[in-house]
Design a protein around this motif. Structure first.
Motif, mmCIF file in Angstrom:
data_model
loop_
_atom_site.group_PDB
_atom_site.id
_atom_site.type_symbol
_atom_site.label_atom_id
_atom_site.label_comp_id
_atom_site.label_asym_id
_atom_site.label_seq_id
_atom_site.Cartn_x
_atom_site.Cartn_y
_atom_site.Cartn_z
ATOM 1 N N ILE A 159 1.103 -1.234 -0.031
ATOM 2 C CA ILE A 159 -0.079 0.084 -0.136
ATOM 3 C C ILE A 159 0.944 1.190 0.128
ATOM 4 C CG2 ILE A 159 -1.874 1.387 1.190
ATOM 5 C CD1 ILE A 159 -2.789 -1.311 2.508
ATOM 6 N N TYR A 160 0.616 2.026 -0.825
ATOM 7 C CA TYR A 160 1.317 3.311 -0.700
ATOM 8 C C TYR A 160 0.269 4.539 -0.788
ATOM 9 C CZ TYR A 160 4.968 0.942 -3.848
ATOM 10 O OH TYR A 160 5.971 0.331 -4.131
ATOM 11 N N ARG A 161 0.574 5.718 0.000
ATOM 12 C CA ARG A 161 -0.261 6.654 0.476
ATOM 13 C C ARG A 161 0.481 7.991 -0.016
ATOM 14 N NH1 ARG A 161 -2.139 7.876 5.782
ATOM 15 N NH2 ARG A 161 -0.035 7.160 6.590
ATOM 16 N N THR B 71 -5.164 -8.033 -7.756
ATOM 17 C CA THR B 71 -6.075 -6.784 -7.772
ATOM 18 C C THR B 71 -5.422 -5.503 -7.163
ATOM 19 O OG1 THR B 71 -6.838 -7.019 -5.304
ATOM 20 C CG2 THR B 71 -8.038 -8.472 -6.739
ATOM 21 N N MET B 72 -5.998 -4.607 -7.868
ATOM 22 C CA MET B 72 -5.424 -2.991 -7.896
ATOM 23 C C MET B 72 -6.445 -2.314 -7.535
ATOM 24 S SD MET B 72 -2.292 -4.394 -9.168
ATOM 25 C CE MET B 72 -1.571 -2.430 -9.534
ATOM 26 N N ASN B 73 -5.983 -1.121 -6.762
ATOM 27 C CA ASN B 73 -6.900 -0.203 -6.444
ATOM 28 C C ASN B 73 -6.166 1.072 -6.202
ATOM 29 O OD1 ASN B 73 -8.811 1.829 -5.637
ATOM 30 N ND2 ASN B 73 -8.850 0.989 -3.455
ATOM 31 N N PRO B 74 -6.258 1.984 -7.520
ATOM 32 C CA PRO B 74 -7.193 1.966 -8.389
ATOM 33 C C PRO B 74 -6.936 0.803 -9.495
ATOM 34 C CG PRO B 74 -5.614 3.598 -8.763
ATOM 35 C CD PRO B 74 -5.130 3.029 -7.624
ATOM 36 N N ASP B 75 -7.970 0.643 -10.461
ATOM 37 C CA ASP B 75 -7.666 -0.421 -11.307
ATOM 38 C C ASP B 75 -6.922 -0.062 -12.319
ATOM 39 O OD1 ASP B 75 -10.051 -1.733 -10.506
ATOM 40 O OD2 ASP B 75 -11.361 -0.736 -11.815
ATOM 41 N N ALA B 76 -6.349 -1.062 -12.965
ATOM 42 C CA ALA B 76 -5.169 -0.953 -13.791
ATOM 43 C C ALA B 76 -5.175 -2.166 -14.691
ATOM 44 C CB ALA B 76 -3.755 -0.923 -13.307
ATOM 45 N N ASP C 77 -4.375 9.354 -4.878
ATOM 46 C CA ASP C 77 -3.679 9.627 -3.564
ATOM 47 C C ASP C 77 -3.418 8.167 -2.837
ATOM 48 O OD1 ASP C 77 -6.287 9.072 -2.420
ATOM 49 O OD2 ASP C 77 -6.325 11.084 -1.558
ATOM 50 N N TYR C 78 -3.821 7.263 -3.404
ATOM 51 C CA TYR C 78 -3.787 5.657 -2.728
ATOM 52 C C TYR C 78 -3.563 4.699 -3.611
ATOM 53 C CZ TYR C 78 -5.822 1.837 -0.069
ATOM 54 O OH TYR C 78 -5.726 0.652 0.597
ATOM 55 N N LEU C 79 -2.593 3.785 -3.558
ATOM 56 C CA LEU C 79 -2.487 2.674 -4.297
ATOM 57 C C LEU C 79 -2.456 1.380 -3.498
ATOM 58 C CD1 LEU C 79 -1.677 1.164 -6.948
ATOM 59 C CD2 LEU C 79 0.769 1.822 -6.693
ATOM 60 N N MET D 7 4.860 3.821 2.556
ATOM 61 C CA MET D 7 4.657 2.511 1.865
ATOM 62 C C MET D 7 4.520 1.282 2.830
ATOM 63 S SD MET D 7 6.525 -0.283 -0.275
ATOM 64 C CE MET D 7 8.091 0.037 0.545
ATOM 65 N N ASN D 8 3.467 0.535 2.905
ATOM 66 C CA ASN D 8 3.294 -0.533 3.767
ATOM 67 C C ASN D 8 3.240 -1.791 3.157
ATOM 68 O OD1 ASN D 8 1.053 -2.340 5.556
ATOM 69 N ND2 ASN D 8 2.640 -1.387 6.945
ATOM 70 N N VAL D 9 3.954 -2.951 3.622
ATOM 71 C CA VAL D 9 3.829 -4.325 2.953
ATOM 72 C C VAL D 9 3.366 -5.197 3.923
ATOM 73 C CG1 VAL D 9 5.112 -6.024 1.958
ATOM 74 C CG2 VAL D 9 5.559 -3.693 1.431
#
Length: 286
Positions: A11-13, A43-48, A71-73, A279-281
């Motif tokens: 997750i990236y913010r 799965t991706m948020n946002p879609d890709a 602003d979020y991935l 970034m969080n893993v």
């Protein structure tokens, strides 16, 4: 047979919406004789849009292409895996390679290529002297020698989990007397290549459902180890972090020549300096 559900999320913010460039993903577990991939999805948020291919080593690579600012991935992979690897494997090494030193066949030398070449400078012979210190007689048992090197890394250095990017060189790990799993893997591969073995780095996951292994705070984590090619037995896994031989607790995602080739998620964004918050893993294995 061990059945596992594996979830890996990244997750990236960002402070404000940014434009995401293509992202390269190495997340799909590799199948092997003792590892069966039952299902896999990303799965991706946002879609890709995901475009799949394979690199020169046969690793599955996905390229994610985004359209809108965000602003979020969040990138999440889910895998169902069946494992039948033995915790105490027996390796059928060919008679000609059971004792060290031995010579690969001409075809093996050609195919192993850069996997036998040293990639880090050793101007004073420090690495060479260190690894030759494990050779107590000549000839000596090949598998025992490699085990001694793997165990020696764990005995003579302190494991430190490190969240920062990058990997120490073999000499840095020897000098610092500490490192992460990827530092230990790089040192082991460099040591094996120093003796003429074909060796490669493996990136994937550590299965730690009983919380008995180093390198994971929970049931599983991303992990790095090494493999050495031994005629007759093929690619044999060595995990210096846990002093283990064989792939009983390991799920491979990528096999590479150098650690920089095995980044699970890599990409860029356009949106100004300081846009990234964090970034969080997270990895879960059940």
């Amino acid at each position: 047979m061990l059945s596992l559900d594996l979830v890996h999320s990244t997750i990236y913010r960002y402070h404000w919406p940014v434009l995401l460039g293509p992202h390269r993903l190495m997340l799909r577990p590799r199948e092997a004789r003792d590892t069966r991939l039952v299902s896999f999805e990303v799965t991706m948020n946002p879609d890709a849009e995901l475009v799949w291919t394979h690199d020169v080593a046969g690793n599955a690579i996905a390229t994610a292409n985004f359209k809108d600012k965000t602003d979020y991935l969040k990138i999440e992979s889910r895998s169902k895996i069946e494992m039948a690897a033995s915790q105490w494997p027996v390796f059928t090494i060919s008679a000609a390679a059971c004792t060290f030193p031995f010579s690969y066949s001409d075809d093996e030398w050609i195919d192993l290529g850069a996997l036998t070449a040293q990639h880090y400078p050793d101007p004073t012979g420090r690495l060479s002297d260190w690894v030759n210190g494990f050779i107590f007689s000549s000839p000596t048992d090949t598998l025992s020698l490699l085990k001694d090197i793997s165990f020696g890394i764990s005995q003579r250095t302190t494991y430190r989990r490190r969240e920062s990017e990058g990997t120490q060189t073999p000499l840095e790990t020897l000098n610092n007397q500490e490192g992460s799993c990827r530092d230990f893997a790089v040192l082991f591969v460099a040591a094996a290549r120093c003796l003429g073995f074909g060796a490669r780095i493996v990136s994937g996951y550590l299965v730690n459902t009983d919380s008995s292994l180093r390198g994971s705070d929970g049931s599983g984590s991303t992990h790095a180890w090494a493999e050495v090619f031994l005629p007759g037995a093929g690619w044999v896994a060595f995990d210096p972090t846990n002093r283990s031989v064989g792939s009983g607790n390991l799920i491979s995602v990528a096999v590479v020549r150098e650690m920089t080739q095995a980044v699970p998620v890599a990409g860029e964004f356009t949106g100004g300096r300081g846009a990234l918050i964090d970034m969080n893993v997270a990895v879960s294995i059940t």
